[in-house]
Design a protein around this motif. Sequence first.
Motif, PDB file in Angstrom:
ATOM      1  N   LEU A  92       0.498  -1.445  -0.047  1.00 54.83           N
ATOM      2  CA  LEU A  92       0.205  -0.115   0.056  1.00 54.83           C
ATOM      3  C   LEU A  92       0.755   1.798   0.052  1.00 54.83           C
ATOM      4  CD1 LEU A  92      -1.942  -2.344   1.299  1.00 54.83           C
ATOM      5  CD2 LEU A  92      -3.034  -0.772   2.142  1.00 54.83           C
ATOM      6  N   SER A  93       0.259   2.679  -0.143  1.00 48.09           N
ATOM      7  CA  SER A  93       0.939   3.643  -0.181  1.00 48.09           C
ATOM      8  C   SER A  93       1.810   3.625   1.186  1.00 48.09           C
ATOM      9  CB  SER A  93       0.415   4.415  -0.471  1.00 48.09           C
ATOM     10  OG  SER A  93      -0.524   4.530   0.123  1.00 48.09           O
ATOM     11  N   ALA A 143       5.144  -4.770   7.330  1.00 47.33           N
ATOM     12  CA  ALA A 143       4.422  -3.803   7.320  1.00 47.33           C
ATOM     13  C   ALA A 143       6.586  -3.036   7.653  1.00 47.33           C
ATOM     14  CB  ALA A 143       3.526  -3.206   8.601  1.00 47.33           C
ATOM     15  N   LEU A 144       5.492  -1.572   7.484  1.00 45.06           N
ATOM     16  CA  LEU A 144       7.438  -0.419   7.728  1.00 45.06           C
ATOM     17  C   LEU A 144       5.963   0.147   8.719  1.00 45.06           C
ATOM     18  CD1 LEU A 144       8.745   0.197   4.043  1.00 45.06           C
ATOM     19  CD2 LEU A 144      10.126  -1.075   5.988  1.00 45.06           C
ATOM     20  N   ALA A 145       6.483  -0.004   9.525  1.00 46.92           N
ATOM     21  CA  ALA A 145       5.516   1.404  10.473  1.00 46.92           C
ATOM     22  C   ALA A 145       6.641   2.130  12.079  1.00 46.92           C
ATOM     23  CB  ALA A 145       4.656   0.840  11.219  1.00 46.92           C
ATOM     24  N   GLY A 146       7.050   3.238  11.340  1.00 51.48           N
ATOM     25  CA  GLY A 146       7.174   4.406  12.541  1.00 51.48           C
ATOM     26  C   GLY A 146       8.713   4.209  12.508  1.00 51.48           C
ATOM     27  N   PHE A 147       9.572   5.338  12.653  1.00 53.25           N
ATOM     28  CA  PHE A 147      10.874   5.938  12.174  1.00 53.25           C
ATOM     29  C   PHE A 147      11.305   4.804  12.627  1.00 53.25           C
ATOM     30  CE2 PHE A 147       8.950   9.315   9.982  1.00 53.25           C
ATOM     31  CZ  PHE A 147       9.652   9.564   8.829  1.00 53.25           C
ATOM     32  N   LEU A 262       4.898   7.127  10.651  1.00 47.79           N
ATOM     33  CA  LEU A 262       4.757   7.332   8.884  1.00 47.79           C
ATOM     34  C   LEU A 262       5.183   5.891   8.143  1.00 47.79           C
ATOM     35  CD1 LEU A 262       5.131   8.107   5.967  1.00 47.79           C
ATOM     36  CD2 LEU A 262       7.853   7.844   6.288  1.00 47.79           C
ATOM     37  N   HIS A 263       4.084   4.882   7.667  1.00 49.28           N
ATOM     38  CA  HIS A 263       3.510   3.660   7.560  1.00 49.28           C
ATOM     39  C   HIS A 263       3.539   3.124   6.180  1.00 49.28           C
ATOM     40  CE1 HIS A 263      -0.304   4.726   8.787  1.00 49.28           C
ATOM     41  NE2 HIS A 263      -0.454   3.749   8.563  1.00 49.28           N
ATOM     42  N   ALA A 264       3.527   1.543   5.654  1.00 49.78           N
ATOM     43  CA  ALA A 264       3.401   1.675   4.537  1.00 49.78           C
ATOM     44  C   ALA A 264       3.141  -0.447   4.893  1.00 49.78           C
ATOM     45  CB  ALA A 264       4.084   1.409   3.561  1.00 49.78           C
ATOM     46  N   TYR A 265       2.059  -0.858   4.841  1.00 52.62           N
ATOM     47  CA  TYR A 265       1.503  -2.338   4.578  1.00 52.62           C
ATOM     48  C   TYR A 265       2.027  -2.796   3.270  1.00 52.62           C
ATOM     49  CZ  TYR A 265      -1.491  -0.251   8.654  1.00 52.62           C
ATOM     50  OH  TYR A 265      -2.147  -0.279   9.752  1.00 52.62           O
ATOM     51  N   GLY A 283       3.105   9.651   0.866  1.00 46.95           N
ATOM     52  CA  GLY A 283       4.039  10.356   0.708  1.00 46.95           C
ATOM     53  C   GLY A 283       5.009   9.792  -1.126  1.00 46.95           C
ATOM     54  N   GLY A 284       4.759   8.534  -1.107  1.00 39.75           N
ATOM     55  CA  GLY A 284       4.886   7.889  -1.713  1.00 39.75           C
ATOM     56  C   GLY A 284       4.266   6.136  -2.325  1.00 39.75           C
TER      57      GLY A 284
END
Length: 417
Positions: A92-93, A143-147, A262-265, A283-284
């Motif tokens: 996902l975005s 998932a990508l989540a958090g700095f 900031l996250h992207a699944y 953001g992309g």
Amino acid sequence: MKVLKGEVRPYAWGSRTAIAEFQGRPSPSPHPEAELWFGAHPASPARLDGDSSDLLAMIDADPVAALGEPTAQSYERRLPFLVKILAAEEPLSLQAHPSAEQARIGFAAENRAGLAADDPRRNYRDSWHKPEIVVALGEDFEALAGFRDPAETVDLLRTLQVPGLDSALGMLAGSPDADGLRAVFTTWLTLPDRVIAELIPQVLSGAVEVLGRGESRFAGQLRAVLGLGEAYPNDPGVLAALLLNYLVLQPGEAIYLPAGNLHAYLHGTAVEAMANSDNVLRGGLTPKHIDVPELLRVLDFQPVSRDKLMPTVEALGAERIYRTPAPEFQLSRVELDGTGLRNPGSISFDMPGPQILTVTTGRIEAVIPDGERCVVECGEALWLSDDDPDVIVHAASSHAVFFRSRVPLSMEQVTAN
Ligand SMILES: [Zn+2]
């Protein structure tokens, strides 16, 4: 008490099999199916089984009966939460959600600018914030989540040995904190296209080289970055993915995403509960509307840990509650045994306020003593109004799992109860 039929959202990143199989429909489906919504959001309210109406119309007809006085008053007569089943075949975005204040201001500004409610350039579709929790349904929800801790990111960038990342590495090593992250992220997301087009292939070859050397603690993350780079070869979101925590959730494990995270699944199936809003700053990593300046305004650059959110056990072991600070929703997972061999086989609910029970395994039967009965299949949900009598929920299959969403009780309500 009403059985809800969810509304499928056909976004391109969706799976053609997961939601179809979950609902017992022919698989693969003719189009990607990304999300199944159970709620009263105007964009896709859930349908009422055996009725031409939907949940939004039902709540609007008598908000106090549906929501109870305190919830109707606190949330402008709207259902405060939304539940979704998520089935991501593709990433996902890259996104974040606004705080309550940012949403109010942003929505008013876009209204003043004359953007129509369904204008694709809109960031703010309503005036509400959107904290969310995601709980894995299937194995390996990525998932990508958090700095991430910038010191870790410095190690990752050193491992990659890409000269084009050296200035970012210097910035982060010199300022391993929110300021350093803000500087690097802002630089990357505003690089000229020409620079991005040269840099991303270097990062991808760096990743291939590291993976080729064997064991690396960054292997999962680098494979994710490679996948993103293949799908979005000219997108600075691929670089941003280097800065974020990479998580793999197993069934029942969760992450909570507060405003500004900031996250992207990336891949997998999950249940999501969130405040009833559709406000996303992207953001992309998407063909949808991107607004980098607005995203930069709402982002929280404070690094966060990679800890997963685990539920606490309640109610004789059947219910596990995911505790979050969100005032709009409380999500719990309930597992029942229908064989009569193991406990518990049923659970009773006598709490005030609106509730949605979303069945994710097997089948349940909800019974109002001396009254109605409802069977709810996997892929359906049960709506309970504030003015419904207490219900008992049984497993109607050998094994049944459902997710219960409700408004967490305030201290006054706990005392009054
Ligand atoms: Zn989100």
